[in-house]
Every structure is written in C-alpha cells, then in structure tokens.
Design a protein around this motif. Structure first.
Motif, PDB file in Angstrom:
ATOM      1  N   SER A 291       4.931  12.265  13.335  1.00  0.00           N
ATOM      2  CA  SER A 291       5.686  11.348  12.806  1.00  0.00           C
ATOM      3  C   SER A 291       7.049  11.044  13.649  1.00  0.00           C
ATOM      4  CB  SER A 291       5.955  11.395  11.283  1.00  0.00           C
ATOM      5  OG  SER A 291       6.866  12.410  11.072  1.00  0.00           O
ATOM      6  N   MET A 292       7.374  11.991  14.183  1.00  0.00           N
ATOM      7  CA  MET A 292       8.929  11.824  14.863  1.00  0.00           C
ATOM      8  C   MET A 292       8.844  11.662  16.465  1.00  0.00           C
ATOM      9  SD  MET A 292      11.532  11.310  13.003  1.00  0.00           S
ATOM     10  CE  MET A 292      12.812  11.922  14.239  1.00  0.00           C
ATOM     11  N   LYS A 293       7.590  11.562  16.765  1.00  0.00           N
ATOM     12  CA  LYS A 293       7.353  11.290  18.315  1.00  0.00           C
ATOM     13  C   LYS A 293       8.362   9.934  18.628  1.00  0.00           C
ATOM     14  CE  LYS A 293       2.687  13.159  18.943  1.00  0.00           C
ATOM     15  NZ  LYS A 293       1.281  12.973  19.061  1.00  0.00           N
ATOM     16  N   PRO A 294       8.773   9.940  19.654  1.00  0.00           N
ATOM     17  CA  PRO A 294       9.014  10.967  20.982  1.00  0.00           C
ATOM     18  C   PRO A 294      10.107  11.778  21.077  1.00  0.00           C
ATOM     19  CG  PRO A 294       9.965   8.711  21.766  1.00  0.00           C
ATOM     20  CD  PRO A 294       9.514   8.554  20.366  1.00  0.00           C
ATOM     21  N   THR A 295      10.672  11.921  19.963  1.00  0.00           N
ATOM     22  CA  THR A 295      12.188  12.560  19.814  1.00  0.00           C
ATOM     23  C   THR A 295      11.570  14.136  19.691  1.00  0.00           C
ATOM     24  OG1 THR A 295      13.276  10.706  18.832  1.00  0.00           O
ATOM     25  CG2 THR A 295      14.178  12.986  18.391  1.00  0.00           C
ATOM     26  N   LEU A 296      10.676  14.411  18.570  1.00  0.00           N
ATOM     27  CA  LEU A 296      10.106  15.716  18.455  1.00  0.00           C
ATOM     28  C   LEU A 296       8.495  15.611  18.548  1.00  0.00           C
ATOM     29  CD1 LEU A 296      12.092  16.629  15.232  1.00  0.00           C
ATOM     30  CD2 LEU A 296      12.349  17.746  17.386  1.00  0.00           C
ATOM     31  N   LEU A 297       7.987  16.593  19.250  1.00  0.00           N
ATOM     32  CA  LEU A 297       6.624  16.501  19.356  1.00  0.00           C
ATOM     33  C   LEU A 297       5.944  17.620  18.916  1.00  0.00           C
ATOM     34  CD1 LEU A 297       6.773  16.335  23.611  1.00  0.00           C
ATOM     35  CD2 LEU A 297       6.597  14.394  21.700  1.00  0.00           C
ATOM     36  N   VAL A 298       4.493  17.515  18.502  1.00  0.00           N
ATOM     37  CA  VAL A 298       3.695  18.149  17.657  1.00  0.00           C
ATOM     38  C   VAL A 298       3.730  19.634  18.423  1.00  0.00           C
ATOM     39  CG1 VAL A 298       1.360  19.037  17.028  1.00  0.00           C
ATOM     40  CG2 VAL A 298       2.459  16.702  16.750  1.00  0.00           C
ATOM     41  N   GLY A 299       4.321  20.635  17.945  1.00  0.00           N
ATOM     42  CA  GLY A 299       4.378  21.897  18.423  1.00  0.00           C
ATOM     43  C   GLY A 299       5.895  22.410  18.918  1.00  0.00           C
ATOM     44  N   ASP A 300       6.982  21.432  18.696  1.00  0.00           N
ATOM     45  CA  ASP A 300       8.025  21.806  18.737  1.00  0.00           C
ATOM     46  C   ASP A 300       8.669  22.743  17.696  1.00  0.00           C
ATOM     47  OD1 ASP A 300       8.563  19.981  20.933  1.00  0.00           O
ATOM     48  OD2 ASP A 300       9.686  18.460  20.177  1.00  0.00           O
ATOM     49  N   TYR A 301       9.460  23.677  18.230  1.00  0.00           N
ATOM     50  CA  TYR A 301      10.058  24.788  17.660  1.00  0.00           C
ATOM     51  C   TYR A 301      11.631  24.578  17.698  1.00  0.00           C
ATOM     52  CZ  TYR A 301      10.517  29.310  15.239  1.00  0.00           C
ATOM     53  OH  TYR A 301      10.939  30.309  14.437  1.00  0.00           O
ATOM     54  N   PHE A 302      12.300  24.217  16.720  1.00  0.00           N
ATOM     55  CA  PHE A 302      13.683  23.715  17.007  1.00  0.00           C
ATOM     56  C   PHE A 302      14.613  24.562  15.662  1.00  0.00           C
ATOM     57  CE2 PHE A 302      11.952  20.450  14.084  1.00  0.00           C
ATOM     58  CZ  PHE A 302      13.229  20.337  13.101  1.00  0.00           C
TER      59      PHE A 302
ATOM     60  N   HIS B 194      -4.929  20.559  14.777  1.00  0.00           N
ATOM     61  CA  HIS B 194      -5.945  19.870  15.369  1.00  0.00           C
ATOM     62  C   HIS B 194      -6.053  18.179  15.228  1.00  0.00           C
ATOM     63  CE1 HIS B 194      -7.321  23.611  16.936  1.00  0.00           C
ATOM     64  NE2 HIS B 194      -7.281  24.286  15.630  1.00  0.00           N
ATOM     65  N   SER B 195      -4.725  17.582  14.902  1.00  0.00           N
ATOM     66  CA  SER B 195      -4.712  16.348  14.721  1.00  0.00           C
ATOM     67  C   SER B 195      -4.697  15.536  16.050  1.00  0.00           C
ATOM     68  CB  SER B 195      -3.454  15.961  13.795  1.00  0.00           C
ATOM     69  OG  SER B 195      -2.350  16.262  14.442  1.00  0.00           O
ATOM     70  N   VAL B 196      -5.429  14.469  15.737  1.00  0.00           N
ATOM     71  CA  VAL B 196      -5.400  13.519  17.091  1.00  0.00           C
ATOM     72  C   VAL B 196      -4.662  12.357  16.897  1.00  0.00           C
ATOM     73  CG1 VAL B 196      -7.300  12.040  18.388  1.00  0.00           C
ATOM     74  CG2 VAL B 196      -8.237  14.203  17.247  1.00  0.00           C
ATOM     75  N   PRO B 197      -3.894  12.413  18.210  1.00  0.00           N
ATOM     76  CA  PRO B 197      -2.783  11.089  17.946  1.00  0.00           C
ATOM     77  C   PRO B 197      -3.262   9.679  17.668  1.00  0.00           C
ATOM     78  CG  PRO B 197      -3.167  11.832  20.127  1.00  0.00           C
ATOM     79  CD  PRO B 197      -3.788  12.997  19.191  1.00  0.00           C
ATOM     80  N   ARG B 198      -2.431   8.818  17.071  1.00  0.00           N
ATOM     81  CA  ARG B 198      -2.796   7.277  17.132  1.00  0.00           C
ATOM     82  C   ARG B 198      -2.376   6.924  18.197  1.00  0.00           C
ATOM     83  NH1 ARG B 198      -1.011   4.902  11.528  1.00  0.00           N
ATOM     84  NH2 ARG B 198      -2.180   3.073  12.535  1.00  0.00           N
TER      85      ARG B 198
ATOM     86  N   ASN C 285      -5.295  12.019  24.586  1.00  0.00           N
ATOM     87  CA  ASN C 285      -5.950  11.773  23.228  1.00  0.00           C
ATOM     88  C   ASN C 285      -6.463  13.042  22.891  1.00  0.00           C
ATOM     89  OD1 ASN C 285      -6.877  10.326  21.000  1.00  0.00           O
ATOM     90  ND2 ASN C 285      -8.697   9.653  21.921  1.00  0.00           N
ATOM     91  N   ALA C 286      -6.072  14.036  22.398  1.00  0.00           N
ATOM     92  CA  ALA C 286      -6.854  15.205  22.015  1.00  0.00           C
ATOM     93  C   ALA C 286      -6.155  15.960  21.073  1.00  0.00           C
ATOM     94  CB  ALA C 286      -6.801  16.263  23.187  1.00  0.00           C
TER      95      ALA C 286
END
Length: 239
Positions: A40-51, A123-127, A116-117
């Motif tokens: 929900s916070m792309k492109p600022t935060l990506l899935v897998g970001d550890y911050f 294992h969520s697929v991006p919209r 798109n993976a």
C-alpha cells in the motif's frame, strides 16, 4: 555488499546475546524495526523493506510525514502518509487531493514497473494497470510526484479510476490525522470509515513514530535470504 551486511547483522545479534544488552536497549529506546508485508505504500516502501521507526517524537507531526501508528480499532500497526491534520478540510476529486480548498499538484513521471509475481511471505501478487499482465511479465502503474502547498513532495502511484478516487469534503477533528497510502488504488486508509474496515480519522496519540530509513530490502519471500536483497535500498532515507 549483501554478504557483508548479512554477516554484519549476524554479528550484531551475537554481540547482543553475548553481553551487549545495554547497547541493544539504548538503540531500541529510539528506533524500532518494522517490516513491510504489503504494497500500500509503494513506491516509497516496497514489499520486503525492513526499516527503522524513530520513536522519539521530538517534533509535532507534519503533513507529508510517513508514520507508523496503531489502528484505532484493532490496535495493529499500520504505516501511511499524513495528508491532513486537525482543523484541515480534506476531499478527493477524481483522484486529486483537495486540502483546505487547494488541489495538490500531481506531475506524471512515467511508469513504475515491477514484475507481476508473488511478493513477500504472503506471496501477494501486485495490482497492475489494465490489461492484466501474465505472471512474470511487467506490471505497470503510473508514477507521479504529489506536492503539498509549501513545496514538500513525494512519489505516488495511480492505476486509473477507482471507487476511492472521490470523497466529499470532511473536516479532520482536532487531535487526529487523515492518512493515505502512496499506492492510492491499493490502500485501505482514511478514505474508508472504521465501521467499513478502514482507518477513518486516526488519533495522533496512536502514532508510534516516524519511518526513518530502510535498513535493507528483500525481494524474495524469505526476508533473510541475502541473495534477494535489493542493492539500491541499503540505508535509504524515507521521504
């Protein structure tokens, strides 16, 4: 670089276990680690970001801040961008934020492209923008820069018309904030009432801290597989 950082983190963990709990406690009193499992916070935060989240609230929250906070109803942690504060009026017209009767400028910057993976441990697929791409193909969204009155700006994504692109004008109650995800068409945020499963207006007292900087970022489904860490996000300041 990935291998160096991997063993660096392992070394820190061993040092803490063997006799540096005071240092660990001192760091924890200021910064808390946080992981991004969704987009929900792309492109600022990506899935897998550890911050890191800076929990020293040394200044009042400002419009444009990225904050981690507790959900007003179920108390789970969320991360969103602050768009409006107590006393502000807020509306959306065809995807454009109208803050205190001023439309926030959105400047197109081309496309945000990802594969798109499945992403992350869920294992969520991006919209993606239509037409829906095949698995493994490019997933595209419009990339824009949104600017507040006064000049502060950030990146955001748009996928065209959606049911959340329009919202009648509301006034934010004192002591609360109105928050949005930067991935506007894939974010459950203040546009949706708490009774409907959204966030509604969030009390400022629920803020845990400001999102500070990305420590590392894993593109795969396993956070600690350093072979999948994104080289361009080490230590990145969150804006």
């Amino acid at each position: 670089m990935r291998r160096v950082l991997y063993w660096f983190f392992i070394g820190i963990g061993v040092a803490v276990v063997l006799g540096l709990p005071g240092l660990a406690l001192a760091v924890r009193l200021v910064w808390a680690p946080f992981y991004i499992p969704a987009g929900s916070m792309k492109p600022t935060l990506l899935v897998g970001d550890y911050f890191f989240v800076n929990e020293r609230l040394a200044r009042p929250v400002q419009r444009g801040d990225v904050v981690v906070f507790r959900h007003p109803v179920n108390n789970t942690d969320f991360v969103k961008r602050v768009i409006a504060l107590g006393g502000d009026t807020i509306a959306l017209e065809d995807g454009i934020v109208v803050l205190n009767s001023a439309r926030l400028e959105q400047v197109p910057l081309g496309d945000f492209v990802e594969v798109n993976a499945p992403q992350g441990p869920h294992h969520s697929v991006p919209r993606c923008m239509p037409p829906k791409p095949a698995l493994g193909a490019d997933c595209r969204k419009a990339l824009l820069r949104e600017t507040f009155p006064g000049g502060r700006s950030h990146l955001m994504l748009d996928m065209g018309r959606s049911s959340l692109d329009d919202m009648p004008r509301r006034t934010v109650p004192e002591g609360h904030m109105f928050v949005l995800g930067d991935n506007r068409d894939n974010s459950l945020d203040s546009r949706v009432s708490q009774s409907a499963g959204g966030l509604g207006f969030v009390p400022l007292e629920n803020i845990r801290g400001y999102a500070d900087r990305v420590l590392f970022s894993a593109a795969g489904s396993w956070l600690y597989d350093f072979r999948n860490w994104r080289d361009d996000r080490y230590g990145m300041q969150i804006e």
